[in-house]
Motif scaffolding. Sequence first.
Motif, PDB file in Angstrom:
ATOM      1  N   GLY A  47       0.782  -1.234   0.000  1.00 45.02           N
ATOM      2  CA  GLY A  47       0.000   0.000   0.000  1.00 45.02           C
ATOM      3  C   GLY A  47       0.805   1.272   0.000  1.00 45.02           C
ATOM      4  O   GLY A  47       0.234   2.367   0.158  1.00 45.02           O
ATOM      5  N   CYS A  48       2.128   1.185  -0.194  1.00 42.69           N
ATOM      6  CA  CYS A  48       2.965   2.397  -0.102  1.00 42.69           C
ATOM      7  C   CYS A  48       2.619   3.428  -1.171  1.00 42.69           C
ATOM      8  O   CYS A  48       2.817   4.624  -0.958  1.00 42.69           O
ATOM      9  CB  CYS A  48       4.446   2.039  -0.167  1.00 42.69           C
ATOM     10  SG  CYS A  48       5.000   1.332  -1.740  1.00 42.69           S
ATOM     11  N   ASP A  49       2.102   2.973  -2.318  1.00 44.69           N
ATOM     12  CA  ASP A  49       1.765   3.897  -3.398  1.00 44.69           C
ATOM     13  C   ASP A  49       0.295   4.291  -3.408  1.00 44.69           C
ATOM     14  O   ASP A  49      -0.162   4.955  -4.351  1.00 44.69           O
ATOM     15  CB  ASP A  49       2.140   3.290  -4.756  1.00 44.69           C
ATOM     16  CG  ASP A  49       3.646   3.214  -4.963  1.00 44.69           C
ATOM     17  OD1 ASP A  49       4.375   3.824  -4.166  1.00 44.69           O
ATOM     18  OD2 ASP A  49       4.081   2.541  -5.910  1.00 44.69           O
ATOM     19  N   ASP A  50      -0.452   3.886  -2.383  1.00 44.67           N
ATOM     20  CA  ASP A  50      -1.836   4.336  -2.281  1.00 44.67           C
ATOM     21  C   ASP A  50      -1.867   5.848  -2.122  1.00 44.67           C
ATOM     22  O   ASP A  50      -0.913   6.464  -1.619  1.00 44.67           O
ATOM     23  CB  ASP A  50      -2.533   3.688  -1.084  1.00 44.67           C
ATOM     24  CG  ASP A  50      -2.779   2.205  -1.283  1.00 44.67           C
ATOM     25  OD1 ASP A  50      -2.591   1.717  -2.418  1.00 44.67           O
ATOM     26  OD2 ASP A  50      -3.150   1.526  -0.302  1.00 44.67           O
ATOM     27  N   ILE A  51      -2.972   6.450  -2.519  1.00 41.37           N
ATOM     28  CA  ILE A  51      -3.098   7.905  -2.490  1.00 41.37           C
ATOM     29  C   ILE A  51      -3.470   8.410  -1.102  1.00 41.37           C
ATOM     30  O   ILE A  51      -4.370   7.883  -0.456  1.00 41.37           O
ATOM     31  CB  ILE A  51      -4.149   8.370  -3.515  1.00 41.37           C
ATOM     32  CG1 ILE A  51      -3.629   8.132  -4.941  1.00 41.37           C
ATOM     33  CG2 ILE A  51      -4.508   9.831  -3.328  1.00 41.37           C
ATOM     34  CD1 ILE A  51      -4.656   8.391  -6.020  1.00 41.37           C
ATOM     35  N   SER A  52      -2.740   9.437  -0.660  1.00 38.57           N
ATOM     36  CA  SER A  52      -3.031  10.109   0.603  1.00 38.57           C
ATOM     37  C   SER A  52      -3.208  11.598   0.322  1.00 38.57           C
ATOM     38  O   SER A  52      -2.467  12.176  -0.481  1.00 38.57           O
ATOM     39  CB  SER A  52      -1.888   9.883   1.601  1.00 38.57           C
ATOM     40  OG  SER A  52      -2.120  10.556   2.805  1.00 38.57           O
ATOM     41  N   TYR A  53      -4.187  12.237   0.963  1.00 38.58           N
ATOM     42  CA  TYR A  53      -4.464  13.661   0.771  1.00 38.58           C
ATOM     43  C   TYR A  53      -3.779  14.475   1.875  1.00 38.58           C
ATOM     44  O   TYR A  53      -4.041  14.253   3.057  1.00 38.58           O
ATOM     45  CB  TYR A  53      -5.967  13.939   0.832  1.00 38.58           C
ATOM     46  CG  TYR A  53      -6.729  13.516  -0.402  1.00 38.58           C
ATOM     47  CD1 TYR A  53      -7.182  14.451  -1.325  1.00 38.58           C
ATOM     48  CD2 TYR A  53      -7.009  12.176  -0.641  1.00 38.58           C
ATOM     49  CE1 TYR A  53      -7.883  14.061  -2.457  1.00 38.58           C
ATOM     50  CE2 TYR A  53      -7.718  11.770  -1.768  1.00 38.58           C
ATOM     51  CZ  TYR A  53      -8.150  12.719  -2.666  1.00 38.58           C
ATOM     52  OH  TYR A  53      -8.848  12.330  -3.791  1.00 38.58           O
ATOM     53  N   VAL A  54      -2.912  15.466   1.453  1.00 35.39           N
ATOM     54  CA  VAL A  54      -2.156  16.214   2.486  1.00 35.39           C
ATOM     55  C   VAL A  54      -1.981  17.733   2.255  1.00 35.39           C
ATOM     56  O   VAL A  54      -0.963  18.256   2.759  1.00 35.39           O
ATOM     57  CB  VAL A  54      -0.748  15.568   2.665  1.00 35.39           C
ATOM     58  CG1 VAL A  54      -0.810  14.242   3.345  1.00 35.39           C
ATOM     59  CG2 VAL A  54      -0.004  15.494   1.344  1.00 35.39           C
ATOM     60  N   PRO A  55      -2.795  18.526   1.631  1.00 38.02           N
ATOM     61  CA  PRO A  55      -4.082  18.227   1.026  1.00 38.02           C
ATOM     62  C   PRO A  55      -3.997  17.801  -0.431  1.00 38.02           C
ATOM     63  O   PRO A  55      -4.940  17.219  -0.952  1.00 38.02           O
ATOM     64  CB  PRO A  55      -4.824  19.552   1.144  1.00 38.02           C
ATOM     65  CG  PRO A  55      -3.734  20.574   1.038  1.00 38.02           C
ATOM     66  CD  PRO A  55      -2.530  19.958   1.722  1.00 38.02           C
ATOM     67  N   THR A  56      -2.912  18.153  -1.163  1.00 37.92           N
ATOM     68  CA  THR A  56      -2.731  17.549  -2.481  1.00 37.92           C
ATOM     69  C   THR A  56      -2.367  16.084  -2.262  1.00 37.92           C
ATOM     70  O   THR A  56      -2.074  15.666  -1.146  1.00 37.92           O
ATOM     71  CB  THR A  56      -1.624  18.279  -3.267  1.00 37.92           C
ATOM     72  OG1 THR A  56      -0.460  18.376  -2.435  1.00 37.92           O
ATOM     73  CG2 THR A  56      -2.060  19.672  -3.694  1.00 37.92           C
ATOM     74  N   ILE A  57      -2.358  15.296  -3.318  1.00 35.59           N
ATOM     75  CA  ILE A  57      -2.159  13.861  -3.133  1.00 35.59           C
ATOM     76  C   ILE A  57      -0.673  13.490  -3.166  1.00 35.59           C
ATOM     77  O   ILE A  57       0.122  14.094  -3.883  1.00 35.59           O
ATOM     78  CB  ILE A  57      -2.928  13.037  -4.180  1.00 35.59           C
ATOM     79  CG1 ILE A  57      -2.493  13.391  -5.611  1.00 35.59           C
ATOM     80  CG2 ILE A  57      -4.429  13.242  -4.009  1.00 35.59           C
ATOM     81  CD1 ILE A  57      -3.066  12.468  -6.672  1.00 35.59           C
ATOM     82  N   CYS A  58      -0.321  12.493  -2.363  1.00 36.06           N
ATOM     83  CA  CYS A  58       1.043  11.976  -2.360  1.00 36.06           C
ATOM     84  C   CYS A  58       0.996  10.492  -2.014  1.00 36.06           C
ATOM     85  O   CYS A  58      -0.037   9.984  -1.562  1.00 36.06           O
ATOM     86  CB  CYS A  58       1.924  12.745  -1.379  1.00 36.06           C
ATOM     87  SG  CYS A  58       1.670  12.291   0.346  1.00 36.06           S
ATOM     88  N   PRO A  59       2.093   9.747  -2.246  1.00 37.61           N
ATOM     89  CA  PRO A  59       2.124   8.335  -1.851  1.00 37.61           C
ATOM     90  C   PRO A  59       1.892   8.180  -0.353  1.00 37.61           C
ATOM     91  O   PRO A  59       2.360   9.006   0.446  1.00 37.61           O
ATOM     92  CB  PRO A  59       3.540   7.890  -2.253  1.00 37.61           C
ATOM     93  CG  PRO A  59       3.964   8.858  -3.305  1.00 37.61           C
ATOM     94  CD  PRO A  59       3.332  10.158  -2.933  1.00 37.61           C
TER      95      PRO A  59
END
Length: 505
Positions: free
Chosen positions: A474-486
């Motif tokens: 899951g390391c490449d799943d999308i996370s919001y920070v607020p733009t998206i990153c791995p």
Amino acid sequence: MDSIWSSLALLIPFLISLIVFLILLEQISYLRKRRTIPGPLLVFPFLGNAISLVRNPTNFWDLQASFAKSSSLGISANYVIGRFIVFIRSSDLSHKVFANVRPDAFHLIGHPFGKKLFGEHNLIYMMGHDHKDLRRRIAPNFTPKALSTYIYLQQKIIFEHLKRWESLCSSNRSKPIALRLLCRDMNLETSQTVFVGPYLSAEARENFNRDYTLFNAGLMKLPIDLPGFGFWKARFAVKRLCETLAVCAGQSKAKMMKGQEPSCLVDFWMQETVKEINAAAESGEKAPFSDDIEIGGHLFDFLFAAQDASTSSLLWAVTLLDSHPQVLQKVREEVSAIWTPESGALITAEQLREMKYTEAVAREVVRFRPPATLVPHIAGEDFALSETYTIPKGTIVFPSVFESSFQGFAEPERFDPDRFSEERKEDKLYRRNFLAFGSGAHQCVGQRYAINHLVLFIAMFTSLIDFKRHRTHGCDDISYVPTICPKDDCLVYLSSRCANCPSFM
């Protein structure tokens, strides 16, 4: 005392009834606005689904996308803190929102509670003639001459940060390092230097970085505008940031009045502004868009747009190049045929234009993982989105740039830079689906600058650094920070592939 308790006892059933009535009224209002479009059947009283949005935005927006896929229109609904929202998956409907065919149809807000956070000064809230007028004045900031000036500033900062990253990895005993905050710091320094470089002291930069961190944290918080809360801290951080940038604008204006050559973005802007100020003074008038505080606010808009979106793209570039070694190899072959770090020279604007494949990679990174996945607008009036659904006035509308990026293109789920080649020209064939830089009147004015930055980073990173992702489930799943990153903040192992590189300083 007994009489007071008796009165309270009589009042409690009334209050309970009132709350139940308000909750029922809220649910009815939501269902009436939602009508036949998919979305949650019921929403949590008063807060709606705000908690799930803040806790796990990835799941929240994935759910909205799945609702929209089940709709013939490609839209879905939800409710957040008293605001009805509509999510748009369809590219054609997104264009209707971006086009803003009537002045009061839609207003770009950038963030669900952006006006309160950014303030009224923000460029994205401007409409009509004033907006066109300001964009015309901003144009000199992104001429080929200006962009060439920025290219040298960008590279020097990239190079220095890459050296630090490699040194950090070496001293970390070959443990992986997370690139997200490192990229953020690099981009913040780049933005500061390119936009207002010579006008920020070391102390001002330190304060600037602290305030920007507060602002960034506040973007992901509930909009509780009370002392001590993240949103409140962010709002005042924005005020301080704009004031700092206003001082820079004033200093630049004074320098340009002396006829000196521009050395950063605000100088190119003030060079033209000074001409307008002088022309207006002759007729006893004040030049429009010349106030330092106003300019400082617009500079913050630029910095915000460049900062977080760029950080997202750099992280996905590293991730995608690592998972596509054949693409990485082609990039290294092209760059080495045009420029090598051993030359001791920086990449010129002409050399940058020659890196056709590397630019195709940059554009595919932006298509495959558009940094700002959603571009929120607010409906200024009832708007007939289709023959069967009218968006109610006051609705927050979320055209999904991310969803559009996976429509129309050949095998859209595949990372394929060749789609942007001169032979295939998918960027032209499916232009309506490539919305990463927006569309219509508010299309990103600095997109050439953004692409240049990404191409420069890819060229220098792949030439100077050997890298490998620390891959976990899951390391490449999308996370919001607020733009998206791995999801793992892009954990990598780094080592130098340039033993005798000069400093470029």
